[in-house]
Design an enzyme around this catalytic site. Structure first.
Site, short mmCIF file in Angstrom:
data_model
loop_
_atom_site.label_atom_id
_atom_site.label_comp_id
_atom_site.label_asym_id
_atom_site.label_seq_id
_atom_site.Cartn_x
_atom_site.Cartn_y
_atom_site.Cartn_z
N GLN A 1 0.86 -1.18 0.00
CA GLN A 1 0.00 0.00 0.00
C GLN A 1 0.90 1.23 0.00
O GLN A 1 1.57 1.52 0.98
CB GLN A 1 -0.92 -0.03 1.21
CG GLN A 1 -1.78 -1.30 1.27
CD GLN A 1 -2.90 -1.33 0.25
OE1 GLN A 1 -3.77 -0.46 0.25
NE2 GLN A 1 -2.88 -2.31 -0.66
N ARG B 1 -4.03 3.31 5.32
CA ARG B 1 -3.49 4.19 4.28
C ARG B 1 -3.96 3.69 2.90
O ARG B 1 -4.33 2.53 2.74
CB ARG B 1 -1.97 4.23 4.35
CG ARG B 1 -1.26 2.93 4.00
CD ARG B 1 0.27 3.16 4.05
NE ARG B 1 1.04 1.98 3.72
CZ ARG B 1 1.50 1.11 4.60
NH1 ARG B 1 1.23 1.25 5.88
NH2 ARG B 1 2.21 0.07 4.22
N ALA C 1 -11.38 2.07 5.75
CA ALA C 1 -10.50 1.31 4.85
C ALA C 1 -9.71 2.24 3.93
O ALA C 1 -9.92 3.46 3.93
CB ALA C 1 -11.32 0.33 4.04
N HIS C 2 -8.84 1.66 3.13
CA HIS C 2 -7.97 2.45 2.26
C HIS C 2 -8.76 3.24 1.22
O HIS C 2 -9.74 2.77 0.69
CB HIS C 2 -6.88 1.60 1.59
CG HIS C 2 -7.33 0.37 0.92
ND1 HIS C 2 -6.45 -0.50 0.31
CD2 HIS C 2 -8.56 -0.20 0.76
CE1 HIS C 2 -7.12 -1.51 -0.19
NE2 HIS C 2 -8.38 -1.36 0.06
N ASN C 3 -8.28 4.48 0.99
CA ASN C 3 -8.83 5.35 -0.05
C ASN C 3 -10.24 5.88 0.23
O ASN C 3 -10.89 6.42 -0.65
CB ASN C 3 -8.82 4.65 -1.42
CG ASN C 3 -7.41 4.30 -1.83
OD1 ASN C 3 -6.99 3.15 -1.72
ND2 ASN C 3 -6.64 5.28 -2.24
#
EC number: 2.3.1.191
Lengths: 355, 355, 355
Positions: free
Chosen positions: B200, B220, B241-243
């Protein structure tokens, strides 16, 4: 490391049971029926485990008198009324215990804190002003104990626990790793489109014999305190918001969440992932099944549920579409209409016949 | 430890209110109406609390002009338009504050890190290469600040927080104990029956005035960043969660989970344990009630819900069985059939009468 | 800090792809199509991203042969069969890696512990008796490794993780920050209105290539072990209770909870916040959609769901009231009654006509 070794006779005495067979049989551990070897003792709790018991290689079995009579495959027994309770008691005999006392050299303890001589304080523990740690209490490594915290006797606080917010903890309390107690409650006053933080001035009060799992968050009260009464047991990843009160001997399974200012009675059982809205009351002796959503007070003891049963996904999609439609289908009226139509038809039929 | 003491007049001035009664009355704390003693000030926010207010032993009350006129049991008041906001402001006056500055001797700080002189770095904090900690920011004990992390001014980071993944944090941000920010997003490419980890490479960007509770996980981004805009407030045990992108002043209550790449608008409120699927958009000013499951985008402001109401368990079981059956019950068609049958009967009846 | 730099040709070779265009093009990072600049490489995975790809400023694109033919806006490509897998592989090339080896001076390691020379042990790590840490394994700061823990090679254990309960961990396992593994299972025998703690004598066994997110709780078994087989991947804030067994390559998204003694098969996917009751079996190759409640065993591969779809709150309230009423509405019987009534009417009509 030598394992612990005990005679059958001795273990029977510990659980106030009767030993049958070889009284000096040496046992080195508890095991499940399937995994047990000759050096192990296992327990049988109900008829449905008799086949497993007969096939077990356990050196001895903990059984009721009735179960014993159905087991001619084994010779060594501890006979008790409640094998599960006897098993629970014996787990403590075979448990490896932290026997340490004293304070590790790397612990940082404020001079005003009072630590009992018989307590253990692990590496890298930080203890602030005016804290108290009672006799025989074990504080594992990396625990943070902020100022003005009191912890009773014979407690166990596992690594990375954070205790803050002037939390007061009774005796024989166990708090598992990475749990946070006394953190700031989620209180904000909305004003002109922004959230204005309300400093949380209350605390957390935890009674005796309370058990809290790992990764839990138990917030301190806004003004009054968040309270867990004696004997409350809580599993992992549970959220207890500010000003919640939980009555004695109530059990909360993993992933439950209780919103602010809710009161839960004594001897309740909340299964896994139950969510309870804020500012309501739940009576004593209430059971709530897993993943239920509790949005209003419960005044009667009993069992409560919500949610829908699991279905194969395509089946579920059809049912879910119908759930939407339900909003516009007057179900009870529909039954009445059916009854009415039925009556009309019967009337038509009888008139018709009469003609 | 002497409690803080303030005159009624002074407190009234702080909240831009009018004091009524004894201007030099000494107050030592805020309390709820029930718990308040003569040394406390309490607030009354609505008519429904008037009886409680009348019975309260509080030395002074924060009220609106209208509420004051209905309270002849008390003599000392602070009169304001918004008592809850005034209370929120006064909590900060009575809050015990960490006044420490400087770096504890046990903190491990990389020489390349830049720590403001007015910041406080607690015991056993670890700060890596190229980190920045701004003025008046407090980092409690045992915090891990990995490399390339930037933290603004007047922030509060509680014990055992892990900051990693090049996270950048604005001013006046509060992050509560044991939360993890910048951890690796859950990204795996399935290939030949195995999961292949996707490193990531993104980060986390946190605006000003953001509040994050304890035991949260904010991952991240995979390539781009996970973003929390200014004024976002988040309770405990929340998963981001990511994004994910969360718009300004949006509030997430405890135990919410937002799956990857979802965007949530500004000024939204997600109640406890709401789950939001990945890769969708939620508009500004959306409210989602507790434990709802959000599986598709929401383009209109408003309030949304899912789930079923709590029922006594036996009642629930009958309803749940019917939910399964719904899949095969054409509800809307059923209504049409009823209407059709009704018409047929009426036709029969009228024909019958004509004869 | 200079960024990593690679030639297009080199990156193509790493993913066993074909490079098209300028073979010595220097690339400094991966980026999403939207964020990419000339120094970045991005990937295109499906036709639906073609417009985004055409507008992208990326210096090079990872594509399939078919996608390449539809992109005349770019000159530099890596052509592969599976762009997502190629992207996954390349993320590792651009990832910043912890290259440290050795033991930080502040780590507390029991003399009986065996730490590989190539391992890294961070600041304030505590490692107890008889532990083993394998080659090239990285243990970040503040990790607590209790006694008798074994960790294989090439593992990554992030800050504030607590490993206890004699946990055994395979090779290439990644455990993210603030997770607790081997904590005491939630086992209590009820007796005379109180809960009697059952000491948990089992352990946790974790296979190779397992990934566990942040803030997870994975409890040790009561007598036997809790088991995660090879290749299991788990997201954040997941609860795994005592004696659970999870089959190889099964994926659990964030906030799932698995209650005690449940067995989940291989290659399953549980979406976010799924709850699974204790003492059941789930077959291999089962998919369970987000927030589902699994209350009984699943013996067939397939996809399963529960819950209700999100609705505008007023619509939802009407549907929810009807859900309650469903308990007393015999749906299937209702359809039969309708059919019966229809038949009666038709009979009446035909008799009527005959007259």
């Amino acid at each position: 490391m030598n394992p612990k070794q005990f005679r059958l006779e001795y273990l029977a005495r510990l659980v106030q049971g009767e030993h049958v067979g070889q009284s000096d049989l040496i046992l080195e551990g508890l095991a499940s029926l399937d995994a047990a070897q000759a050096k192990h003792i296992a327990f049988v709790n109900a008829d449905k485990y008799l086949d497993q018991a007969r096939a077990s290689k356990a050196g001895a079995l903990i059984v009721t008198p009735t179960l014993k009579n159905q087991l001619d495959t084994h010779n060594n027994f501890i006979v008790v009324d409640n094998p599960y309770l006897a098993f629970a008691i014996l787990t403590h005999v075979f448990e490896k215990k932290n026997q340490h006392q004293g304070i590790e050299s790397t612990a940082q303890i404020h001079p005003s804190a009072m630590i009992a001589d018989s307590a253990y304080i692990g590496h890298y523990v930080v203890i602030g002003e005016h804290c108290v740690v009672g006799d025989h209490t074990i504080i594992q490594s990396h625990v943070k104990i902020d100022h003005d915290i009191e912890i009773g006797q014979h407690c166990f606080i596992d690594s990375h626990v954070t205790l803050t917010g002037d939390t007061k903890i009774g005796d024989r309390v166990r708090i598992h790793a990475n749990t946070v107690i006394g953190g700031e409650g989620f209180g904000f006053a909305p004003y002109q489109g922004k959230w204005h933080r309300i400093a949380q001035l209350g605390s957390v009060k935890i009674g005796n014999d309370v058990r809290i799992g790992s990764n839990c968050s138990i917030d301190r009260g806004a003004l009054d305190d968040t309270i867990l009464e004696d004997g409350v047991i809580i599993d992992n990843l549970v959220q207890i918001a500010h000003n919640v009160k939980i009555g004695a001997n109530t059990a909360l399974a993993a992933k439950c969440g209780i919103a602010g200012s809710t009161t839960i009675g004594k001897n309740c059982v909340l299964a896994g992932a139950v969510g309870v809205v804020g500012h309501i009351n739940i009576a004593d002796n209430v059971t709530i099944t897993g993943m239920s959503m509790v949005t209003k007070s419960i005044s009667e003891a009993g069992s409560y549920s919500s949610g829908t049963p699991m279905l194969e996904s395509l089946h579920w999609k059809r049912a879910a579409v119908r759930f939407k439609q339900l909003a516009d289908v007057p179900l009870t009226q529909l039954l009445k209409r059916l009854d009415h139509i039925q009556a009309q038809i019967e009337s038509l039929e009888s008139t018709f016949k009469r003609k």
